[in-house]
Design a protein around this motif. Structure first.
Motif, mmCIF file in Angstrom:
data_model
loop_
_atom_site.group_PDB
_atom_site.id
_atom_site.type_symbol
_atom_site.label_atom_id
_atom_site.label_comp_id
_atom_site.label_asym_id
_atom_site.label_seq_id
_atom_site.Cartn_x
_atom_site.Cartn_y
_atom_site.Cartn_z
ATOM 1 N N ALA A 193 13.628 -19.843 6.521
ATOM 2 C CA ALA A 193 13.913 -18.744 7.454
ATOM 3 C C ALA A 193 15.223 -19.007 8.211
ATOM 4 O O ALA A 193 15.647 -20.155 8.329
ATOM 5 C CB ALA A 193 12.755 -18.602 8.440
ATOM 6 N N GLU B 94 8.248 -25.685 4.988
ATOM 7 C CA GLU B 94 9.192 -24.871 4.199
ATOM 8 C C GLU B 94 9.247 -23.432 4.718
ATOM 9 O O GLU B 94 10.256 -22.753 4.552
ATOM 10 C CB GLU B 94 8.774 -24.873 2.716
ATOM 11 C CG GLU B 94 8.996 -26.229 2.072
ATOM 12 C CD GLU B 94 8.538 -26.304 0.629
ATOM 13 O OE1 GLU B 94 8.079 -25.273 0.089
ATOM 14 O OE2 GLU B 94 8.622 -27.402 0.046
ATOM 15 N N GLU B 95 8.149 -22.978 5.353
ATOM 16 C CA GLU B 95 8.162 -21.622 5.932
ATOM 17 C C GLU B 95 9.296 -21.495 6.947
ATOM 18 O O GLU B 95 9.922 -20.448 7.060
ATOM 19 C CB GLU B 95 6.821 -21.328 6.629
ATOM 20 C CG GLU B 95 5.640 -21.190 5.684
ATOM 21 C CD GLU B 95 4.335 -20.965 6.411
ATOM 22 O OE1 GLU B 95 4.214 -21.383 7.589
ATOM 23 O OE2 GLU B 95 3.424 -20.372 5.803
ATOM 24 N N MET B 96 9.524 -22.565 7.692
ATOM 25 C CA MET B 96 10.593 -22.529 8.699
ATOM 26 C C MET B 96 11.951 -22.805 8.060
ATOM 27 O O MET B 96 12.954 -22.216 8.449
ATOM 28 C CB MET B 96 10.331 -23.577 9.784
ATOM 29 C CG MET B 96 9.163 -23.250 10.661
ATOM 30 S SD MET B 96 8.878 -24.566 11.842
ATOM 31 C CE MET B 96 7.141 -24.324 12.147
ATOM 32 N N LEU B 97 11.965 -23.723 7.094
ATOM 33 C CA LEU B 97 13.250 -24.115 6.501
ATOM 34 C C LEU B 97 13.906 -22.971 5.731
ATOM 35 O O LEU B 97 15.132 -22.894 5.666
ATOM 36 C CB LEU B 97 13.064 -25.325 5.579
ATOM 37 C CG LEU B 97 12.548 -26.602 6.242
ATOM 38 C CD1 LEU B 97 12.398 -27.719 5.209
ATOM 39 C CD2 LEU B 97 13.472 -27.060 7.361
#
Lengths: 304, 257
Positions: B99, B94-97
């Motif tokens: 962003a 989710e950190e990437m999603l």
């Protein structure tokens, strides 16, 4: 300018569950906005859709005028999210987690390091920056998620129950921190189960239940709808029978404690006078429950 | 599209991936080195001399490219499937999603991580092979191109597996029941000329046969199959898997509700 505009947002899960039934919501830039609702009301689904973690069924979402369907990445750049559940790698250090998040937002390593230092220090995590995140206590894990969400200095910070399971002292310090960044111009959208938190922090509020917004107003206006308050009075001397008071309802809880229900048109002096008339001395008083909590429960009961 | 923030995001994913597998080098780098050493000892030094030559090469020289390729395939796949599924499981994907990273960059970052581990393990296994025999390179271009494309193909395979996986068992089913048989039947230890006609025909449907033989051609100049055909098949696999993985990511299948 609107920080967030939600238009007829619908989410129906593959199980057939309608989590959101066409909600409408507007949050102004600079606002400190509370989204309240019981478990399963649709708060986290709404936040998930705004942050592109959940696919919506229909409707429109604009973040600072960026349509998330058309300009997804500029919209994402405006948002910092602190989710309800821990969602960082448990094998990375605090500093790695924050720096990596900066990297995902395209922030150079040097700038990310400066900001990581700033926010980790503000949130009391700088000393723990080389510790693996799995070794942090629950409260520090939540602080780490806030630091991570701020690394790109978003225009809007979304916090999904950020103080759940956090001790009182830590909660208060987090409140102070959130008030400070809101004063600096960051729009904040907060969901919480602590209604005292919403009452103390937020300017505006929406209450969601069964996927529908059932109230959307300012905290002041909402509280003005409260037509009665219940107080607990502690008595100096014990009594065994409660006299009949004029103008308000009362109930003896135990020989030293009385519960009184006061309507808006009553004033507290009348209550004290009534007790004085019967030679009953009061040593202290407190609200039975948070004012917003009483309203919240009333609204949910009416909705159901 | 490749502006500075996007490049920073890409390099962050790659650094994170490389840091992840090097941090656990005892689990990621050492085991293939040990198992490949055993292959060289048993099949190369002990059994190999009794077999004699294969298509004019000492048996150990014949199997060395296949063993190196086997380690590249396994490790490229394993890196991406475990990393991406781990990120899904712990929810830090989710950190990437959340962003502003284009999905193609997320995919490219994970694939580069798989490529890095595949190549690193390939180098380690090559070093092990050099302890048992003298390796030569017939064509640098073919050798490196095949390593690169094979590693990308299996990194993509691992990514797709991780997207569909719902539990840890699901990330070991494909390697155990599909990948391992295909590798062993892909001409690592023998030439398909040795097989009866029927099994030769069956073998040509095994994509790993083309990868192993193309790599063997790069090192020895010897192959059971046409090198151009091998390149075409590798490129087709690479493109189809890449587009499929990107489609899954764009749709949020397995990662969004």
């Amino acid at each position: 300018m609107l920080a967030l505009k939600i238009d007829r947002l619908v989410k129906i899960y593959s199980t057939g569950l309608t989590a959101l039934g066409g909600i409408e919501l507007e949050i102004k830039q600079g606002d400190f906005f509370a989204l309240l609702g019981p478990n399963g009301a649709g708060k986290s689904t709404t936040i998930g859709i705004i942050c592109d973690l959940i696919n919506k069924t229909s409707g429109k979402v604009n973040v600072f005028d960026y349509d998330i369907d058309i300009n997804s990445n500029p919209a994402k750049a405006c948002i910092g999210i602190v989710p309800q559940e821990i969602n960082f790698s448990l094998f990375e250090t605090c500093l790695e987690i924050v720096l990596n998040q900066g990297g995902y937002y395209g922030i150079s390593r040097n700038l990310a390091l400066q900001r990581a230092e700033k926010y980790l220090k503000k949130l009391g995590l700088w000393e723990k920056r080389f510790e693996r995140s799995r070794n942090l206590s629950g409260g520090f894990k939540r602080r780490l998620m806030i630091a991570r969400a701020l690394i790109h200095e978003p225009k809007m910070l979304i916090l999904d129950e950020p103080t759940a399971g956090v001790d009182v002292e830590l909660r208060r310090s987090m409140w102070d921190f959130l008030i400070e960044i809101n004063k600096q111009g960051t729009t904040i959208l907060l969901t919480t189960h602590y209604l005292e938190e919403a009452e103390n922090l937020c300017k505006n509020i929406a209450i969601i239940d069964n996927g529908k917004i059932i109230e959307n107003t300012s905290i002041k206006q909402l509280l003005s709808k409260l037509n009665k308050e219940t107080f607990i009075l502690d008595l100096v001397n014990a009594i065994h029978d409660l006299p009949q008071f004029n103008g308000f309802n009362s109930r003896l809880i135990d020989p030293n404690t009385v519960e009184v229900e006061i309507l808006r048109e009553n004033n507290l002096n009348e209550v004290f006078n009534e007790f004085s008339k019967h030679n009953i001395s009061i040593c202290s008083m407190r609200n039975k429950s948070n004012r917003l909590e009483e309203l919240f429960l009333d609204l949910l009961n009416n909705n159901n | 599209m490749l502006n500075k923030p996007v490049l920073i995001a890409f390099s962050t994913i790659v650094i994170k991936e490389v840091t992840r597998f090097t941090r656990i080098w005892v689990q990621t780098i050492i085991p293939p080195a040990i198992s490949m050493t055993l292959y060289f000892v048993i099949f190369g030094s002990l059994i190999g001399p009794r077999i004699g030559t294969m298509n004019g090469y000492n048996y150990i020289d014949y199997i060395a490219p296949g063993i190196i390729m086997m380690s590249i395939i396994n490790n490229s796949y394993a890196n991406v499937v475990s990393s991406f599924f781990g990120a899904k499981f712990q929810r830090h994907i989710e950190e990437m999603l959340v962003a502003p990273i284009p999905n193609i960059i997320i995919l490219a970052g994970f694939i580069t991580g798989g490529l890095a581990r595949g190549v690193l393990v390939g180098i380690v296994v090559t070093a092990v092979a050099l302890c048992f025999t003298k390796l030569t390179i017939y064509s640098y271009f073919v050798t490196f191109a095949v390593v690169l494309m094979t590693s990308i193909v299996f990194s993509l395979g691992g990514f797709i597996n991780a997207i569909f996986a719902k539990k840890f068992d699901d990330i070991s089913i494909i390697p155990t029941f599909v990948l391992t048989p295909l590798i062993y039947l892909g001409g690592v230890f023998y030439s398909i000329d040795m097989l009866p006609d029927f099994w030769q025909t069956v073998s040509i449907f095994n994509p790993i046969l083309y990868m192993v033989n193309a790599f063997r051609f790069g090192m020895l100049g010897e192959s059971d199959i046409n090198i151009v055909t091998a390149f075409i098949i590798l490129i087709i696999f690479m493109m189809v898997l890449f587009l499929f993985a990107l489609h899954l990511l764009n749709k949020g299948i397995g990662i969004k509700t």
